[in-house]
Every structure is written in C-alpha cells, then in structure tokens.
Design an enzyme around this catalytic site. Structure first.
Site, PDB file in Angstrom:
ATOM      1  N   ALA A 329      -0.945   4.827   0.672  1.00 10.16           N
ATOM      2  CA  ALA A 329       0.059   4.275  -0.233  1.00 10.16           C
ATOM      3  C   ALA A 329      -0.254   2.809  -0.523  1.00 10.16           C
ATOM      4  O   ALA A 329      -1.424   2.416  -0.571  1.00 10.16           O
ATOM      5  CB  ALA A 329       1.460   4.475   0.344  1.00 10.16           C
ATOM      6  N   SER A 330       0.764   1.991  -0.673  1.00  9.90           N
ATOM      7  CA  SER A 330       0.557   0.608  -1.136  1.00  9.90           C
ATOM      8  C   SER A 330      -0.069  -0.300  -0.096  1.00  9.90           C
ATOM      9  O   SER A 330      -0.372  -1.461  -0.403  1.00  9.90           O
ATOM     10  CB  SER A 330       1.896   0.020  -1.590  1.00  9.90           C
ATOM     11  OG  SER A 330       2.383   0.716  -2.721  1.00  9.90           O
ATOM     12  N   THR A 331      -0.259   0.188   1.146  1.00  6.81           N
ATOM     13  CA  THR A 331      -0.864  -0.677   2.163  1.00  6.81           C
ATOM     14  C   THR A 331      -2.307  -1.036   1.831  1.00  6.81           C
ATOM     15  O   THR A 331      -2.847  -1.975   2.426  1.00  6.81           O
ATOM     16  CB  THR A 331      -0.828  -0.005   3.544  1.00  6.81           C
ATOM     17  OG1 THR A 331      -1.478   1.265   3.478  1.00  6.81           O
ATOM     18  CG2 THR A 331       0.610   0.189   4.020  1.00  6.81           C
ATOM     19  N   ILE A 332      -2.937  -0.313   0.904  1.00 10.26           N
ATOM     20  CA  ILE A 332      -4.331  -0.647   0.575  1.00 10.26           C
ATOM     21  C   ILE A 332      -4.425  -1.565  -0.645  1.00 10.26           C
ATOM     22  O   ILE A 332      -5.532  -1.894  -1.084  1.00 10.26           O
ATOM     23  CB  ILE A 332      -5.196   0.627   0.362  1.00 10.26           C
ATOM     24  CG1 ILE A 332      -4.543   1.621  -0.583  1.00 10.26           C
ATOM     25  CG2 ILE A 332      -5.471   1.289   1.700  1.00 10.26           C
ATOM     26  CD1 ILE A 332      -4.614   1.302  -2.035  1.00 10.26           C
ATOM     27  N   LYS A 333      -3.307  -2.002  -1.170  1.00  9.40           N
ATOM     28  CA  LYS A 333      -3.361  -2.909  -2.311  1.00  9.40           C
ATOM     29  C   LYS A 333      -4.035  -4.246  -1.971  1.00  9.40           C
ATOM     30  O   LYS A 333      -4.792  -4.767  -2.794  1.00  9.40           O
ATOM     31  CB  LYS A 333      -1.952  -3.120  -2.874  1.00  9.40           C
ATOM     32  CG  LYS A 333      -1.424  -1.890  -3.608  1.00  9.40           C
ATOM     33  CD  LYS A 333       0.014  -2.050  -4.069  1.00  9.40           C
ATOM     34  CE  LYS A 333       0.483  -0.792  -4.810  1.00  9.40           C
ATOM     35  NZ  LYS A 333       1.908  -0.862  -5.196  1.00  9.40           N
TER      36      LYS A 333
END
Length: 637
Positions: A329-333
């Site tokens: 999810a957004s943790t890799i942004k």
C-alpha cells in the site's frame, strides 16, 4: 583228598599291571597334553580375541549427549532453557504382553488414552534407540507410584534427562522456533552432512527459527563413557568418562519488553510487527500474531493438538513477520519518491495538480485518490505526508515498471533479506517477465499505476518493509537484519559483527534527506496521516501509513463503504513504517494488521506505543510492563 590251589603267577600279573599302567599314563599324558595345548591356545595364542569377546559382554561404550546451549534476549533474560524431565521408557522385546502392559500403565499413572496409539506409531517407525518413550514429563507422584511397582514391569524403566523448555511460550515462537524429536528425514540429512555420530545420544534437533538456524552452535559435541554392565545390561560402574562439550549459549538482539508491548498492541488481531536497530540491523522485536506454545512440539505433539493448529483459520503456524505476503500500500511511496528524485523525474519543488483522480491517455477508467476532491497542488512533501495517490499514479507512469522493479529489487523487495532464520518468503516484486511467465500476458500501463500505490501484484513481508525503510533512515546503508547478538562459551562472550552490503548511491545524496523530511511531515503536518497518533510525543519520528485493499473498489463510486458494513475478511489491511528520532534514527519499525481498516487509525497508534516504550526511562518501562502483565493475567483468569 583236598584239591590244591595253584600258586598265583606273580610275574604275569606284574607284566599285566605294567602294560595297563603304561596305557593309562599314555592316555593321561595325551589328555593332559591336549588340555595344556588348549590352555595355551586360550591364554596365549587367542588371548586378544577372547579378551575382546569377554569385554564386549561386560564393557560397553555409551555416548553421552551434550547440554544444549541456552538462548537469552539482549538483556540476559532466559528465552530457551533446559529443564530436567522424567520419561517412561519401554524395551518392547522384554515385555511379554505389550498391549495389556500399556493399558495397565495408563491406569496406574493416569495417562491419556492416546498415549498407547502414539507409542505404537513410534514402535513401527524407524528408531535410533532400543527403548521407546511411552510418556514424557512424568510428575513426581507418577514417578513415585511407578518406582514402588517397577519390579512388576520388566523391560520398563524411568529415565531422567534435560529437555528444552520455553518459559515465554507463544511470545517468541516464530523467532526462536522449537526443537522436536529427530525423525527419519533428520537422520538422512545428518548422515549426508556426516554429522550423525554427533547425535548418537541426542533425541531432539532444531526444527524452526533460531533453534534450527544455529543448530550446530547450540548442540555441542557428544561425549563417551566406558561402563561395566551385568548380565542384564545394567551399568555396574563407570570405567572411563570423556565429558561432552556443551553447546554455545546464544544472546539475541530481541528485547522481551518490546516483544510484550508488540503482543499487547496486537491483542487478538492478526498481524506482525518488526522493530530494527537502525545502526546495526539487529532485530529488537519480531512478533507474529497469533502464535502457539512451542513446548507442545518438544516432546512430540499429539495428533489432536497438531490438527487444531493446522485447521485454525488464523494460521498460527505462519510467521507473518517473514512469511506474510501483504500489499505494501502507501508505505512504499517514500521508496518511489527516492527513485523519482534519483532519476530526475521530479524535484523537491516540482508539483502536480490533484483533482482527486488520474487518467491515462486513451483510457476511460479513472484511477481515484483516497480523497474524493483531491489534494490540490502537491509536491513530494505533501504527497508523502498526506498520502496523495494521484501524485504517485503520475510518478509511476513516468518511471515505468522496468525502472520501478529494478530499483525496488535493490531496496530488497522480491528477495529474502538474509535474516538468520530459514522461514522467510521472497514475496513478489512484479515485472514484465514475471507477468508473461505467470499469465502469458503483456504488462499494462494501468498495472504500473496500481504498483505506484503499492497494490496490484506487489506483495511484501513486514521484514522487507522494515529493512527497506532502514535504507532510507540511514541514507543508503543496506544492513542485513540479524537476530543474533553474540555467543557465549565458558563465560567468554563474543559479539557478532553486523553484516552490511554495498550502500545504494543516489545521483544526489540530498535526496535521502528530502524523503526523510517528507516522512517527518507525516507526523508534523496538520494534514499528515499519522499526526493524530503521535500528538504530544516526547521524541521526533518519521513515518508513512498504508491502507491495503483486500478487495478492489467498484469504478462506479468514489466512496468506500463503512468498515462495519464489510465482512471482516474483506476489510482493508493497515500498515505502517517509521523511524525515530527523525534526525538521527535509532530504531525502525514496520507492521501490518489484517482486516482492521486504515493504517493511520489502526497501525500508527501501535507504532506510537512501541516507540513510547523504547524511549521511556527504566522505571516507566517497568510500569508499562506491569500493567500489560496484569491485564493479561486478568484476561487469562
């Protein structure tokens, strides 16, 4: 007239006696010669042979098992111990009516009925010892009861030995693993490795986790004793003793306190938490929920207990920290932001307009942002702090899947981290080749956009998230996560050095700080997704929340349904990555909680609680743990 008695012929009698005496002497001489000859053969010619045969009847060489090394946490708290246990051992060939005898023992010692069936399973399996364990862990009353009647049970005796014991039970299960009985597969492997002789007297071997990974170190070296036995095979006395060398003790980076806080925060929710020492890669906490009691496996788990674990829908046997495969999810942004800066596709000041959606040219579908009306103008700072999907749709489309998959491979995704346990998944970093091999289909641009927000085929383990976040926190250092801190042998402690790969070098090292500042704004920005969770903290931190969809939204609506209206198994997973202090990180955290909803609402507060404990003073830590233990004891009762 009386008849005259003839005079005896003394000469003839003498001659006859002489002949008989000579014959007798010859016979005696021959027999005596034969006896002397045989005695010579026994005492001189064949002395060594018969001495060896004689000694084999009264002298035996027995292997002596070494004491298994102990395992401690970083503060010297014992995690894996060796405790004395008593087991009932049976020599089947010496028992006349085996089934009847077993039934008698079950009644006498009040053993479970299934012990008989388990015994027969071991009886018909290949075994390494003439005696078969009928029941482990006899209590004192059972030992005394059998000892008083042992004369009625030939071929059965009680044996005392040390057995592995895990005092913290499910708290460290997935990190420590467990030992179990040596089976035929273990025997084959040990023989292939030419180590079978070292296990001549050992009954158990490391099966998972640290116990398996460091088996050679923990096991030690076998010893031997030469003993004299009687005609029943009982040891009369010890003639010679060569002591075994105990295994080395192992000290881990794990912290009991952090582990307890992690368990308390997850409670009855499925998920995993990983905490790393940012400067060494040491694993301070590695907790997967739910767990199980590893002591069940040490003496041999029952069929019913093992079936219950296998059929448990929560999958307690899986180490979610290293084997759980979650969409990041957004943790890799932040990772994508690093790549965009490195490739020159964005700068710290460049911005885009976010109307709440993104469209590819020639494609009708709209890729929606989580905020229906969008974020307006956003730079990389706002995009990470507020988790703007539209910004990363655009960035991932510009970068393309080839650059993304290649760089993320350098960050550790799609491969094992090298942690010192064997139970680890590579998860999946998709690319064109994988898509073609898996589905025989080309890669589509829309899939790149989904990868840009950590969805689609991309999966990670919490440990991968932690190690990749540490690369950002340390500005490019690639430290291998390690559970072991050091070893101890005969009172001498040896520290294990960190393992570090070549660092990741960017086109401009300042890019690391740009992303770290953006992650700090997740906490400090008024619209930061983790701001509420970290209000009034006494330390600075940086992080990124994530909400991973388990099922896709319909393209017909901008709104997600209320969590109460969704079946639990379809609810979003909550994820979070972070480090603290923000300026000079000491610890890194990554966690995933299944089917609970948004990361800012559910995962970030868990990270806050763990960081609060880490940075608290010693007295405050003890108060926190006392509260946790009190609540747990109350819940158990």
């Amino acid at each position: 007239m009386r008849k005259r008695v003839p005079i005896r012929n003394h000469q003839a009698e003498t001659a006859l006696f002489g002949h008989r005496a000579i014959v007798s002497l010859v016979v005696v001489g021959v027999v005596f010669t034969l006896l002397l000859s045989n005695l010579y053969k026994l005492q001189v010619t064949s002395f060594q042979e018969f001495q060896t045969r004689s000694n084999s009847n009264r002298i035996m060489v027995l292997p002596v098992p070494p004491n298994r090394g102990l395992i401690y946490d970083r503060n010297g708290i014992l995690l894996a111990d060796n405790t004395p246990v008593y087991s009932l051992e049976i020599s089947p060939q010496e028992v006349q009516d085996l089934r009847f005898t077993l039934e008698q023992l079950v009644a006498l010692l009040e053993l479970p009925e299934e012990a008989i069936e388990q015994f027969y399973q071991r009886l018909y399996q290949p075994r390494r010892f003439p005696q078969i364990t009928f029941f482990d862990n006899l209590n004192e009353n059972q030992v005394a009861r059998f000892a008083s009647l042992q004369h009625q049970y030939p071929g059965i005796n009680i044996e005392g030995r040390l057995q592995r014991f895990y005092p913290h039970r499910d708290l460290f299960t997935h990190a420590l693993g467990y030992v179990g009985r040596i089976n035929q597969q273990d025997v084959v492997r040990l023989r292939e490795q030419e180590r079978y002789a070292q296990y001549a007297a050992t009954r158990t071997i490391g099966k998972q986790g640290i116990e398996r990974y460091y088996e050679d170190m923990l096991h030690g070296q076998v010893g031997y004793q030469t003993v004299e036995v009687n005609n029943r095979g009982r040891v009369v006395r010890t003639l010679e003793f060569n002591p075994p060398t105990p295994g080395s003790d192992i000290h881990l980076e794990l912290d009991v306190g952090l582990q307890e806080v992690a368990r308390h925060q997850l409670r009855n929710r499925r998920g995993a938490i990983v905490v790393l020492d940012s400067q060494t890669g040491g694993v301070l906490a590695l907790y997967s929920n739910p767990g199980y009691d590893p002591n069940l496996f040490v003496g041999g788990i029952s069929t019913g207990e093992y079936r219950a674990l296998l059929n448990n829908p929560a999958n307690p046997l899986i180490n979610r920290a290293t084997q759980g495969r979650y969409p990041p999810a957004s943790t890799i942004k932040p990772h994508l932001g690093i790549l965009g800066l490195h490739e020159g596709e964005i700068t710290a000041e460049s911005r885009i307009w976010d109307p709440g959606w993104y469209k590819l040219d020639g494609v009708e579908r709209r890729f929606r942002d989580w905020r229906p009306h969008g974020h307006g103008w956003v730079t990389i700072n706002e995009a990470i702090a507020e988790s703007c999907n539209t910004y990363f749709y655009d960035l991932s489309h510009t970068l393309g899947i080839d650059k993304i998959s290649s760089f993320m491979g350098e960050m550790g995704f799609g491969k094992r981290t090298g942690i010192d346990i064997h139970e680890e998944s590579t998860a999946l970093m998709p690319d064109r080749g994988w898509k073609r091999a898996r589905f025989n289909e080309p890669w589509y641009q829309g899939e790149t956009l989904s990868v840009g927000i950590g969805q689609s085929f991309w999966t990670v383990t919490p440990l991968q998230l932690a190690t990749s976040t540490n690369i950002i926190a340390t500005k490019g250092r690639r430290l291998t996560p390690r559970l072991i801190r050091g070893t101890e042998q005969q009172g001498i402690f040896t520290l294990v050095e960190p393992i570090e790969d070549l660092p990741i070098e960017l086109s401009n090292p300042q890019h690391w700080q740009t992303i770290k500042n953006s992650m700090a704004r997740t906490i400090t920005n008024i619209r930061g997704t983790a701001r509420t969770a970290f209000l009034n903290s006494t330390y600075t931190s940086a992080g990124k929340t994530g909400t991973a969809q388990v099922v896709a939204l319909s393209d017909e609506t901008d709104e997600r349904p209320d969590i109460e209206d969704v079946a639990e198994r379809f609810r979003d997973n909550a994820t979070y990555i972070g480090f603290a202090p923000a300026e000079n990180p000491e610890i890194v955290i990554a966690l995933a909680i299944e089917n609970v909803g948004g990361g800012g609402r559910n995962a970030a507060p868990v990270s806050r609680a763990i960081m609060d404990y880490y940075f608290a003073g010693e007295q405050t830590k003890q108060e926190i743990l006392a509260t946790i233990r009190s609540e747990r004891e109350h819940a158990d009762n």
